[in-house]
Design an enzyme around this catalytic site. Structure first.
Site, PDB file in Angstrom:
ATOM      1  N   GLY A  12       0.839  -1.209   0.000  1.00 13.47           N
ATOM      2  CA  GLY A  12       0.000   0.000   0.000  1.00 13.47           C
ATOM      3  C   GLY A  12       0.861   1.240   0.000  1.00 13.47           C
ATOM      4  N   ALA A  13       1.938   1.196  -0.812  1.00 14.44           N
ATOM      5  CA  ALA A  13       2.965   2.245  -0.753  1.00 14.44           C
ATOM      6  C   ALA A  13       2.605   3.486  -1.565  1.00 14.44           C
ATOM      7  CB  ALA A  13       4.296   1.680  -1.261  1.00 14.44           C
ATOM      8  N   ARG A  15      -0.009   5.617  -1.212  1.00 11.31           N
ATOM      9  CA  ARG A  15      -0.648   6.783  -0.570  1.00 11.31           C
ATOM     10  C   ARG A  15      -0.735   6.565   0.941  1.00 11.31           C
ATOM     11  NH1 ARG A  15      -6.536   5.811  -0.168  1.00 11.31           N
ATOM     12  NH2 ARG A  15      -7.072   3.888  -1.260  1.00 11.31           N
ATOM     13  N   ASP A  54      -1.497  -6.615  -5.678  1.00  7.38           N
ATOM     14  CA  ASP A  54      -2.765  -6.659  -4.944  1.00  7.38           C
ATOM     15  C   ASP A  54      -2.553  -7.715  -3.872  1.00  7.38           C
ATOM     16  OD1 ASP A  54      -5.307  -7.490  -3.992  1.00  7.38           O
ATOM     17  OD2 ASP A  54      -6.262  -6.710  -5.797  1.00  7.38           O
ATOM     18  N   VAL A  55      -2.651  -7.331  -2.623  1.00  9.36           N
ATOM     19  CA  VAL A  55      -2.259  -8.242  -1.530  1.00  9.36           C
ATOM     20  C   VAL A  55      -3.215  -9.423  -1.367  1.00  9.36           C
ATOM     21  CG1 VAL A  55      -0.959  -6.488  -0.254  1.00  9.36           C
ATOM     22  CG2 VAL A  55      -3.387  -6.856   0.276  1.00  9.36           C
ATOM     23  N   SER A 128      -4.570  -1.446  14.445  1.00 10.52           N
ATOM     24  CA  SER A 128      -5.411  -0.289  14.788  1.00 10.52           C
ATOM     25  C   SER A 128      -5.804  -0.436  16.251  1.00 10.52           C
ATOM     26  CB  SER A 128      -6.680  -0.289  13.921  1.00 10.52           C
ATOM     27  OG  SER A 128      -7.670   0.550  14.497  1.00 10.52           O
ATOM     28  N   TYR A 141     -14.102  -4.279   9.958  1.00  8.43           N
ATOM     29  CA  TYR A 141     -12.736  -3.745  10.118  1.00  8.43           C
ATOM     30  C   TYR A 141     -12.176  -4.143  11.483  1.00  8.43           C
ATOM     31  CZ  TYR A 141      -9.001  -0.178  10.134  1.00  8.43           C
ATOM     32  OH  TYR A 141      -7.790   0.476  10.192  1.00  8.43           O
ATOM     33  N   LYS A 145      -8.917  -6.535  12.175  1.00  4.98           N
ATOM     34  CA  LYS A 145      -7.723  -6.058  12.881  1.00  4.98           C
ATOM     35  C   LYS A 145      -7.462  -6.904  14.138  1.00  4.98           C
ATOM     36  CE  LYS A 145      -6.372  -2.665  10.146  1.00  4.98           C
ATOM     37  NZ  LYS A 145      -5.079  -2.653   9.465  1.00  4.98           N
TER      38      LYS A 145
END
Ligand code: NAP
Length: 233
Positions: A12-13, A15, A54-55, A128, A141, A145
């Site tokens: 995700g480099a 942004r 795409d992970v 998070s 989410y 996490k």
């Protein structure tokens, strides 16, 4: 581990926190940064090696791992958040977030493990504060996490004898697109990136990279039920 001269891999480099981590790594003297993003980025610094990743794509993970056989620091940053009512969003939304936030970091760690073992390196999973207790408006989410936090702990214990350190990062609200709808004070991605690298260098297993995170962590360790009730409300 030392950031200077390390070879890092950031997902995700393109942004947000991921882009800030790339800049912080370069500023700290990383020798090479594999900057993985769904669409390969362009970067003026020759120490940046863009990768298309795409992970959630297992074949792409295998190809990226083959291309990055010299990596010493994996930073699992890519993340997805789908807000909204749990019943309206449904189990499919939970599944999508589990895929990106919990399973993909594990798959990347496993794919890069031979290189990380060779370099006696480190894995950083960006979690998070909702990994500790769920916020119902962020049900999928929060679940993803929490699952990622659990997997991070298992990886840490499993890899302890291999000389690979595993770090969990628990940010509070950070000023990125992901937190655009959150009406709370936000920390800059650059500040969070700096705190993550400082935590890795200091060997901290759990990194609390902003004031909100440190405040919630203190509350969590003192009275988990109170934090859970606060988040639930
Ligand atoms: N912002 C916050 O308040 C906050 C707080 C705590 C934790 N975090 C965590 O910090 C990390 C970074 O988030 P951010 O705040 O920087 O959010 P962001 O600006 O929305 O960036 C999310 C990043 O994840 C990437 N991504 C999403 N799905 C992907 C996939 N399937 N494959 C590859 N890349 C994918 C996005 O790529 P595209 O550009 O292609 O979509 C983007 O680069 C996440 O793990 C997030 O959960 C953020």
């Amino acid at each position: 581990m030392k950031i200077h001269n390390c070879i890092a891999f950031v997902t995700g480099a393109n942004r947000g926190i991921g882009a800030a981590v790339v800049e912080a790594l370069l500023a700290a003297g990383a020798a090479k940064v594999y900057a993985a993003a769904r669409s390969a980025i362009r970067h003026p610094n020759p120490r940046v090696v863009p990768l298309a990743l795409d992970v959630t794509d297992g074949a792409a993970i295998a190809a990226a791992a083959a291309a990055a056989g010299d990596v010493g620091l994996l930073i699992n940053n890519a993340g997805a958040l789908e807000g909204g009512d749990l019943f309206a969003a449904g189990a499919e939304a939970v599944e999508r977030q589990l895929a990106v936030n919990a399973l993909a970091p594990l798959r990347l760690a496993l794919a890069l493990l031979p290189a990380l073992r060779r370099s006696q390196g480190a894995i950083v999973n960006i979690l998070s504060v909702v990994a500790w207790a769920p916020m119902p408006g962020l049900a999928g989410y929060s679940a993803s996490k929490a699952a990622a936090a659990s997997l991070t702990g298992s990886l840490r214990a499993t890899l302890a004898s291999d000389g690979v350190s595993v770090h969990a990062v628990f940010p509070g609200p950070v000023d990125t697109a992901m937190a655009a709808g959150i009406d709370l004070p936000k920390t800059s991605p650059a500040e969070v990136a700096g705190a993550i690298l400082a935590g890795v260098e200091a060997g901290e297993a759990e990194i609390f990279p902003d004031a909100f995170s440190r405040q919630i962590a203190a509350g969590w360790f003192a009275d988990p039920r109170a934090v859970a009730e606060q988040f639930a409300a």
